[in-house]
Design a protein around this motif. Sequence first.
Motif, PDB file in Angstrom:
ATOM      1  N   SER A  15       0.892  -1.302   0.194  1.00 18.46           N
ATOM      2  CA  SER A  15       0.111   0.099   0.053  1.00 18.46           C
ATOM      3  C   SER A  15       0.857   1.250  -0.161  1.00 18.46           C
TER       4      SER A  15
ATOM      5  N   ARG B  24       1.015  14.108  -6.719  1.00 19.58           N
ATOM      6  CA  ARG B  24       0.496  13.081  -7.501  1.00 19.58           C
ATOM      7  C   ARG B  24       1.068  12.532  -8.815  1.00 19.58           C
TER       8      ARG B  24
ATOM      9  N   ASN C   7      -2.019   4.977  -9.455  1.00 24.91           N
ATOM     10  CA  ASN C   7      -2.161   6.393  -8.875  1.00 24.91           C
ATOM     11  C   ASN C   7      -1.001   6.210  -8.010  1.00 24.91           C
TER      12      ASN C   7
ATOM     13  N   ARG D  48       0.381   8.869  -4.715  1.00 22.60           N
ATOM     14  CA  ARG D  48       0.050  10.014  -3.766  1.00 22.60           C
ATOM     15  C   ARG D  48       1.610  10.136  -2.995  1.00 22.60           C
TER      16      ARG D  48
ATOM     17  N   ARG E 124       2.120   6.553  -1.537  1.00 20.78           N
ATOM     18  CA  ARG E 124       1.077   5.823  -1.360  1.00 20.78           C
ATOM     19  C   ARG E 124       0.490   5.316  -2.757  1.00 20.78           C
TER      20      ARG E 124
ATOM     21  N   LEU F 222      -2.260   3.656  -5.116  1.00 23.77           N
ATOM     22  CA  LEU F 222      -3.758   3.506  -5.274  1.00 23.77           C
ATOM     23  C   LEU F 222      -4.030   2.762  -6.611  1.00 23.77           C
TER      24      LEU F 222
ATOM     25  N   PRO G  26      -6.644   2.265  -9.137  1.00 19.63           N
ATOM     26  CA  PRO G  26      -8.236   2.581  -9.603  1.00 19.63           C
ATOM     27  C   PRO G  26      -8.855   1.350 -10.094  1.00 19.63           C
TER      28      PRO G  26
ATOM     29  N   THR H 298     -12.381   3.700   3.265  1.00 13.35           N
ATOM     30  CA  THR H 298     -12.431   4.121   1.784  1.00 13.35           C
ATOM     31  C   THR H 298     -13.003   2.652   1.337  1.00 13.35           C
ATOM     32  N   THR H 299     -12.268   1.646   1.435  1.00 17.68           N
ATOM     33  CA  THR H 299     -12.749   0.400   0.619  1.00 17.68           C
ATOM     34  C   THR H 299     -14.098   0.170   1.050  1.00 17.68           C
TER      35      THR H 299
ATOM     36  N   GLU I  21     -13.811  13.502  -3.107  1.00 17.41           N
ATOM     37  CA  GLU I  21     -12.934  12.649  -2.417  1.00 17.41           C
ATOM     38  C   GLU I  21     -11.660  13.196  -2.586  1.00 17.41           C
TER      39      GLU I  21
ATOM     40  N   GLU J 276      -9.789   7.082  -5.321  1.00 20.63           N
ATOM     41  CA  GLU J 276      -8.892   5.918  -5.336  1.00 20.63           C
ATOM     42  C   GLU J 276      -9.740   4.812  -6.354  1.00 20.63           C
ATOM     43  N   TYR J 277     -10.735   4.956  -6.727  1.00 18.85           N
ATOM     44  CA  TYR J 277     -11.197   3.904  -7.431  1.00 18.85           C
ATOM     45  C   TYR J 277     -12.016   4.636  -8.334  1.00 18.85           C
TER      46      TYR J 277
END
Length: 593
Positions: free
Chosen positions: A194, A251, A262, A264, A279, A281, A283, A325-326, A346, A350-351
């Motif tokens: 992650s 980003r 992605n 961060r 971080r 991410l 998508p 978030t998930t 957001e 993230e997705y």
Amino acid sequence: MRLGERLIAAKLLSQAQLDLALREQKRRGGLIGQILADLGLVPAEVISDFVATEAEAKMVNLHRVSIESAVLQLVPFDTAKRFRALPLFRKDHTLTVALADPLNVVAIDALQQITGLTIEVVTAPERDILNSLELHHRTTGSLEESIDKILEEKGEEKPPPEQVVDLTAGAEEDALVVQLVGQIITRAVHSGASDIHFEPEERMMRIRTRVDGILYQDVLIPKAMQSAVTTRMKILADLDVAETRIPQDGRATVTVGGRPINLRLSSLPTAFGENVVARILDPSAQILKLPALGFAPDVTEHFLDAITKPYGVILVTGPTGSGKTTTLYTVLKEVSTMEVSVFTLEDPIEYRMPVIRQTQVKEDIGLTFSSGLRALLRQDPDVILVGETRDTETAQLMVRAALTGHLVFSTLHTNDAPGAIPRLVDMGVEPYLLPASLIAILAQRLVRTNCSECKRKVENPEQVFERLKLNPADYALQDYRTAEGGKSSSPVVPLSSGPSSSGGPSPVVQLWHGAGCPECKESGFRGRQGIFELMMVDEHFHEPIIKRASAQEYFRLAREQGMRTMFEDGLRKALNGQTTIEELLRVTRLTPR
């Protein structure tokens, strides 16, 4: 019967949607299943599951499969890509292959002729197969080899750990540094990390990745390369490479295995250089269903009842990295239909989700959660997701939006569910507004799950409970479900072995732990699952809220209504072999209330 017609017969697709997909297929070519997924008409996972059921083939999650290089080389890359086939593992004279279409007999025959092995077919989404093929075939060479090449280019030798090296790499984009950073990111994504930590120290730069919530050391980079690696990461995120005195955030989007990832990024000046944390991410990551997140059947039932209300506020609480978030994306997947207008605010997105309008908060230009929510309410929404309730104005707008007929989801940083109500009051929300707007509060954490390949029974589990001063009979055992939707592989069978505090027979308990194996990198754990605490807000809470009661009073009321704490939820998962009590205590850092 073709796939589209079979999906219509199974009521997963309408004729109008199929006609649209066929027109798109005629325009650009490709397989109808992939086009249906690209258009957001039928999720790729649903198509794969449907095809797997028809073919009586097992469906696999390729993100959790480790593939040996020798197995991958059994099938040429071009052939594997043409047939959407990914070799997974070999046992004696049998090769297990993931096929996007498990009924493709031409592909199966061709693979048998090429490999000379018996082909056992499993299935996976076409997108995941192609991504995995790109990922494995394009990641060539090790990180250590790349480091050696860079040092060779510089005319430097790899310094011993104790040697202090005071060299700097230029800010120019060196192809070998680009390759090295790409390998670090690719390996982190492939391992399910992650976060990636680039940590400068006195004599080296340490790379660590966070997998399942725990940091693992990846590779040590010589000090001579620290500046070049840091510069490359900052260039990716469009940060000021000349500014090293102040923190920076940015980003980036990179391609790994054919799919966009992605990042961060955050840079922070330290004594030995800039520390960079990225971080990760994804998508395109699969959005699960509630039971797969770790929801018990009774919690699933109550939570589904809450999220199908026409209006009100539902909060998900927990610290950073607890899976809030998930959970909320999973909820949006449940409530999003063609008859409902869903909007999100957001930071970051993230997705990417079809049919849902998602807005990225940009505080530097004034697009905050509060200003975005005010504008969003003029877009005729039915369901609103506010990524985080950070300030008084956002909290007040969120509650008033619920009172005017909207269903609002958001997150708060509180330790448990009862603590969310006092937090909202402290943020300036008038108590008289909450009873009519607040529906439910879900608190959660993530615990690592035992590796299914090396899970073993714990000897003398009673001693663990004695040490913690717990009586397992006080925690009624239920039929929990695993992430795959089946029964737990380690059910606990209550047997009489003495009285419990409740007066009934005491069950014989069994605990489990992972012994460590190559599949879990010797950690004993593989993957994570949620532990939850769901507090439904009903009429019993109204008077205490008006009187500004403490969190302890809300906890008492919730317990009277049957709320199970996160510790109790996690303990039952430990009793069913899904995690360990030590892991539960690590995450909750508390004793049962």
